[in-house]
Write an enzyme that holds these catalytic residues in place. Structure first.
Site, PDB file in Angstrom:
ATOM      1  N   ARG A 152       0.887  -1.173   0.000  1.00 50.79           N
ATOM      2  CA  ARG A 152       0.000   0.000   0.000  1.00 50.79           C
ATOM      3  C   ARG A 152       0.912   1.205   0.000  1.00 50.79           C
ATOM      4  NH1 ARG A 152      -5.507   1.241   3.194  1.00 50.79           N
ATOM      5  NH2 ARG A 152      -6.185  -0.040   1.457  1.00 50.79           N
TER       6      ARG A 152
ATOM      7  N   HIS B 122      -7.006   1.247  -6.802  1.00 51.97           N
ATOM      8  CA  HIS B 122      -7.270   0.300  -5.711  1.00 51.97           C
ATOM      9  C   HIS B 122      -7.904  -0.958  -6.331  1.00 51.97           C
ATOM     10  CE1 HIS B 122      -7.742  -1.195  -1.786  1.00 51.97           C
ATOM     11  NE2 HIS B 122      -8.638  -0.388  -1.288  1.00 51.97           N
TER      12      HIS B 122
ATOM     13  N   GLN C 178      -9.896  -3.756  -4.297  1.00 51.86           N
ATOM     14  CA  GLN C 178     -11.205  -3.308  -3.817  1.00 51.86           C
ATOM     15  C   GLN C 178     -12.289  -3.536  -4.872  1.00 51.86           C
ATOM     16  OE1 GLN C 178     -12.058  -1.691  -0.703  1.00 51.86           O
ATOM     17  NE2 GLN C 178     -14.043  -2.282  -1.521  1.00 51.86           N
TER      18      GLN C 178
ATOM     19  N   ASP D 175     -17.277   7.196  -2.215  1.00 46.04           N
ATOM     20  CA  ASP D 175     -16.105   6.993  -1.367  1.00 46.04           C
ATOM     21  C   ASP D 175     -15.860   8.300  -0.626  1.00 46.04           C
ATOM     22  OD1 ASP D 175     -13.775   5.991  -0.211  1.00 46.04           O
ATOM     23  OD2 ASP D 175     -12.550   6.219  -2.020  1.00 46.04           O
TER      24      ASP D 175
ATOM     25  N   CYS E  48     -16.410   1.490  -0.289  1.00 50.29           N
ATOM     26  CA  CYS E  48     -15.260   0.650   0.075  1.00 50.29           C
ATOM     27  C   CYS E  48     -14.928   0.723   1.560  1.00 50.29           C
ATOM     28  CB  CYS E  48     -14.056   1.020  -0.773  1.00 50.29           C
ATOM     29  SG  CYS E  48     -13.406   2.667  -0.434  1.00 50.29           S
TER      30      CYS E  48
ATOM     31  N   ARG F 127     -13.601  -8.721   0.496  1.00 47.38           N
ATOM     32  CA  ARG F 127     -12.183  -8.435   0.295  1.00 47.38           C
ATOM     33  C   ARG F 127     -11.379  -9.719   0.511  1.00 47.38           C
ATOM     34  NH1 ARG F 127     -10.269  -3.285   0.811  1.00 47.38           N
ATOM     35  NH2 ARG F 127      -8.365  -4.262   0.012  1.00 47.38           N
TER      36      ARG F 127
END
Ligand code: CP
Ligand code: NVA
Length: 314
Positions: A114, A141, A144, A232, A271, A299
């Site tokens: 990340r 991402h 996700q 988001d 998310c 996930r």
């Protein structure tokens, strides 16, 4: 003379995979989830496709879902993990990522990172002889989005031909939806203020790939008739223009009225982490259209299949 080692299967961005590979990952995820229904979460899958393998995880930014889901995923695949925050590594004191890549390639079987800067994910992959997975960067991402698409399909069937509406900031998560639209054949309507428009390169690539991606500044136009509404946070990790964002994005809140513009059986995805009262209301988060807890659980399932793909088991 020995043949060169095959290139590792990196999972860096959705646009780099073929549609059939993404479909295979999604179907594997659904099958694995179904096969272990009712099992304790720590029991490995019967086939243990990551037996004897270790995943290293490097975090330059905070994480709850990505950290725990990758850890749980590797355990369920029969493998192991080593987790470190980048600040605790020599990487945090300036050791080049190229050197980190070569060292970790000798110690573990795959790396998830990340990262603050997307180019660092690419550089890590370039110098690694093992698979590298993008666990979120400033630009995308991808893990996700596979969990999101899996969640939609569990409740509403194949994404192909369906309409997704993204409302709010044209951020990293939005970019991965743009990457996925042409690959998996869903329509994507994106409503953002002009100042927080999605990445133009992503839009151009999607257009080249015959993706049906439209942008507008009007949230109602984007949501009208959509099968899925997504938003988001308005302030992503690393964003410094907090006040400007809150002001510009205020008309983009997903509330019950906006959801009312979507198809009758539309679902809502986020998310997480969410900022209730900013990008979304409690009523939508906790309402009947919301799939956010399935989305968070998925996930694990989606990433197990991403890992299995990286290890050549799919
Ligand atoms: N959605 C997501 O990636 O959450 P975390 O930041 O908690 O990992
Ligand atoms: N766009 C958000 C996603 C967090 C999972 C961020 O980058 O902070």
């Amino acid at each position: 003379m020995t043949a060169p080692a095959p290139a590792p299967r990196h999972f860096l961005d959705i646009w780099k995979l073929e549609g059939h590979e993404l479909r295979a990952i999604l179907e594997d995820a659904k099958a694995r989830k179904a096969a272990r229904r009712g099992w304790p979460k720590g029991r490995p899958d019967a086939d243990r496709p990551a037996e004897g393998r270790t995943l290293a995880m490097i975090f330059e930014k905070n994480s709850t879902r990505t950290r725990f889901s990758f850890d749980a995923a590797m355990r369920q695949l029969g493998g192991d993990v080593i987790i470190s925050n980048a600040v605790d590594m020599q990487l945090g004191r300036g050791e080049p990522i190229e050197d980190t890549a070569r060292v970790l390639s000798r110690m573990v079987d795959a790396v998830m990172i990340r990262s603050n800067v997307h180019e660092d994910v690419e550089r890590l992959a370039l110098w690694s002889t093992i698979p590298v997975i993008n666990g979120l960067s400033d630009r995308s991402h991808p893990c996700q989005i596979l969990a999101d698409l899996m969640t939609f399909e569990e409740h509403r069937g194949l994404v192909e031909g369906k309409t997704f509406a993204w409302v709010g900031d044209g951020n990293n998560v939005c970019s991965s939806f743009i990457h996925a639209a042409p690959k998996l054949g869903f329509r994507l309507n994106i409503a953002t203020p002009a100042v927080f428009h999605p990445d133009m390169m992503d839009l151009a690539r999607a257009a080249e790939q015959q993706g049906q991606v439209k942008t507008t500044q009007d949230p109602r136009e984007a949501v009208r008739g959509a099968d899925c509404v997504i938003t988001d946070t308005w302030v992503s990790m690393g964003d410094t223009d907090h006040d400007e964002r809150l002001e510009a994005l205020e008309p983009y809140q997903v509330d019950a009225r906006l959801m009312g513009e979507a198809a009758k059986d539309a679902v809502f995805l986020h998310c997480l982490p969410a900022h209730r009262g900013e990008e979304v209301t409690d009523e939508v988060m906790d309402g009947p259209a919301s799939l956010i807890w399935d989305e968070a659980e998925n996930r694990i399932h989606a990433q197990k299949s991403i890992l299995a793909w990286c290890f050549g088991a799919i």
